[in-house]
Design a protein around this motif. Sequence first.
Motif, PDB file in Angstrom:
ATOM      1  N   LEU B 265       0.780  -1.356   0.059  1.00 24.76           N
ATOM      2  CA  LEU B 265      -0.039   0.186  -0.028  1.00 24.76           C
ATOM      3  C   LEU B 265       0.950   1.258   0.053  1.00 24.76           C
ATOM      4  N   THR B 266       0.360   2.389  -0.255  1.00 29.44           N
ATOM      5  CA  THR B 266       1.102   3.554  -0.409  1.00 29.44           C
ATOM      6  C   THR B 266       0.147   4.790   0.315  1.00 29.44           C
ATOM      7  N   ASP B 267       0.965   5.940   0.479  1.00 30.72           N
ATOM      8  CA  ASP B 267       0.015   6.920   1.073  1.00 30.72           C
ATOM      9  C   ASP B 267      -1.046   7.219   0.258  1.00 30.72           C
ATOM     10  N   GLU B 268      -0.965   7.372  -0.940  1.00 31.65           N
ATOM     11  CA  GLU B 268      -2.166   7.577  -1.866  1.00 31.65           C
ATOM     12  C   GLU B 268      -3.408   7.012  -1.366  1.00 31.65           C
ATOM     13  N   ASN B 269      -3.240   5.740  -0.540  1.00 28.06           N
ATOM     14  CA  ASN B 269      -4.555   4.947   0.171  1.00 28.06           C
ATOM     15  C   ASN B 269      -4.986   5.966   1.007  1.00 28.06           C
ATOM     16  N   LEU B 270      -4.527   7.094   1.434  1.00 21.77           N
ATOM     17  CA  LEU B 270      -5.263   7.795   2.632  1.00 21.77           C
ATOM     18  C   LEU B 270      -6.143   8.632   2.070  1.00 21.77           C
ATOM     19  N   ALA B 271      -6.102   8.853   0.782  1.00 28.60           N
ATOM     20  CA  ALA B 271      -7.152   9.787   0.089  1.00 28.60           C
ATOM     21  C   ALA B 271      -8.643   9.623   0.534  1.00 28.60           C
ATOM     22  N   LYS B 272      -8.956   8.628   0.943  1.00 29.41           N
ATOM     23  CA  LYS B 272     -10.501   8.490   1.444  1.00 29.41           C
ATOM     24  C   LYS B 272     -10.535   8.648   2.873  1.00 29.41           C
ATOM     25  N   PHE B 273      -9.440   8.887   3.545  1.00 28.43           N
ATOM     26  CA  PHE B 273      -9.290   9.674   4.795  1.00 28.43           C
ATOM     27  C   PHE B 273      -9.826   8.351   5.929  1.00 28.43           C
ATOM     28  N   ASP B 274      -9.536   7.100   5.217  1.00 25.37           N
ATOM     29  CA  ASP B 274     -10.035   5.862   6.019  1.00 25.37           C
ATOM     30  C   ASP B 274      -8.804   5.539   7.011  1.00 25.37           C
ATOM     31  N   SER B 275      -9.314   5.529   8.393  1.00 30.34           N
ATOM     32  CA  SER B 275      -8.127   5.427   9.467  1.00 30.34           C
ATOM     33  C   SER B 275      -7.768   3.982   9.219  1.00 30.34           C
ATOM     34  N   ASN B 276      -8.344   3.054   8.377  1.00 30.63           N
ATOM     35  CA  ASN B 276      -7.756   1.702   8.393  1.00 30.63           C
ATOM     36  C   ASN B 276      -6.178   1.793   7.590  1.00 30.63           C
TER      37      ASN B 276
END
Lengths: 316, 437
Positions: B265-276
Amino acid sequence: MTATTSFNHRHLLALEQLTRDEIHYILDQADIYAAHANAGRLKHSVLNGTLVAQLFFENSTRTRSSFGLAARRLGADTLDFSPSSSSISKGESFIDTAQNLVAMGAKVLVVRHSVPGTPQLLTQYTDASVVNAGDGAHEHPTQALLDLMTIRQRKGRIEGLTVALVGDILHSRVARSNIWALRKLGARVILCGPPTLVSDRWTTLGCEVRHHLDAILPEVDVVNVLRIQFERQRSALFPSVAEYFELYGMTQRRIEMGRDDLLLLAPGPINRGVELTPEVADGPNSAILDQVTNGLAVRMAVLGLVQGHAAAPLEF
Amino acid sequence: MAKLTLIRGGRVIDPSQNLDEMVDLWLEGNRVLGTEPIPGAVPDRTIDATGLIVCPGLIDVHVHLREPGNEEDETIATGADAALAGGWTTIVSMPNTRPPIDTPAAVEFVILQAKRAGKAIVLPSACVSKNRAGEELAELGKLYEAGAVAFTDDGAPISHAGLMRRALEYSRMFDVPIFQHCQVNELTAGAVMNEGDVSLRLGLIGMPPVAEEIMVARDIMLAELTGGHVHIQHLSTARSVELVREGKARGVRVSAEACPHHISLTDENLAKFDSNFKMNPPLRTARDVEAVIQGIVDGTIDLIATDHAPHSPEKKNRELDQAPFGILGLETMLPIVRQTLIEPALMTWPEVIAKLTIEPAKLIRVEQYKGHLKPGAEASVTLIDPDRAWTIDVADFRSKSINTPYQGWSVQGRAVATIVCGEVRYLLDPHRETMMA
């Protein structure tokens, strides 16, 4: 500027997610509401009977009253929720709070929160439309839309203009929303502030980064003076307010360095004497009060559109 | 007489002896007998391993079990059960509980609770500093005697360079490694993710990669100075990989682990602000992911560990700033590693299994009897269906929490049987087991 594309989103979370045509469409809608107001037609019925709930988990004066008035002008009922008088102080989660308001019948949630992404998070937990009224340092879509509406009013266009955003870019949701919208609409965007508040990384968003305000003033059409967010400053990112004012304060001297038709915007609340002097704030280049007026029209447009309603056309 | 178990018809992989053959494996009681045919022997139990990989029980050196103190997130029993479902037979618990594991009694408590549970074996790590406060050394000798296999203040770094130096020096006499969570706190205040293009876009406060790298560099130098063994936990950046590579080349006693999420996974995965997708160290960039994978492939990174970090939904499903760091890992490691390392043909199953068995065994100095299938070894064995297709679903998790970033992923590769000390403690396919009357 004659975009006819409609707006098919149930939420307004971030301008990053909108197309150029959608942004123009919202601005056109806001222009219609403004024209109605100028013609004395203040009240509309597009949200008759709809409950609009405002959840402000962070302080706000103008955005909150602007949204509330916009909702009522559209015929909606409004329900105002503020943490100080609420269960949040009793430990209720913001998700529970929002769900309770939806259970009371709220169809639109206008949300302000200090944490980025919180409005988006809410969309997973309710069926209501969520309108982002500012989420941390992420986005403040309606503020940027009213800035653009004001620029379009005064300059007749957005495309091809050079717009400088000055000050605390790092902590600014207003800056981020403005950058997305201005870039999509074809403006050149210069970000100006000390390197601790505007790093070179911002060029990845298609902006130019400059650190000396005096050097850019002759080339800009619009200056948007951002507030120093003292509440979000983690550690001293500049040595003193006095030094900041010296380097970035919008003074009469600086207004005179710019073009005659330099347009000055400020999202407010302004810190007079920090970001700009009173004479500049109240001077002929300033559109600060127009911004407030336009904010009402923009918010009427947005509240209607997320519920699927466009403004009634003007009758000639 | 101890019971005989026959694991029949599988592909036995034991990297410690370069074994990769279709052979039968015999267990006697809680010991491995071997792969040689035993004339006339009648097994008490036969496990049909047709189509399966048979390998030494997997060892995860980085697991948060939350007991004592946060049993709403996980208990030693539920965590050790989740481990079984993921194919792990031994897990190393982290000491950042409430109270922290900084006394012999606390170490013994963890061991005892794990024995009561009868799931995966739990080997505790213990605090480097008293009360995990980062100030004074805990009683490392007593903790070692009680059964601690590593010392760490994990969850927090050992910030004080002088304390880190003393810990590395002092622990030499027990030959126990210091596990370090590398993070310069002064550079990460208020941060929730990696500092980079994505954090800038999202308006979130980021941790710059150098916050990790500065401490990796410092601790390699301190290990060099003292002759102690520093183990870099959850290494996540490209420069950290380079630093470890350089340190090893100089002969420094440094080892490193990487987590499945940091290679998938990369930091792009944070784009949905999902704390998981919020953990510490945070998800980095694609470039870092590539470098960490390369580090695993070329041996710079010794092993794979999960940093399994359960948090109950009421804590985790919150505003991103307020949600705690950490995600589950025990039950999803195998398919993620398969997808990331084996599918693209970067590594073979034997190479990956080495990083899950003999390498972690060596790190915690248990390679005499764990991490391999040589005759006399502990009879802990994992059976893996390398191509089993399944969908990750928190509803099936044995962990008490559900904070995974992989919910709903369609994956391949799964543990189908987990044998601990000769006992089948997890069996996904019951038809594979036959008991003699």
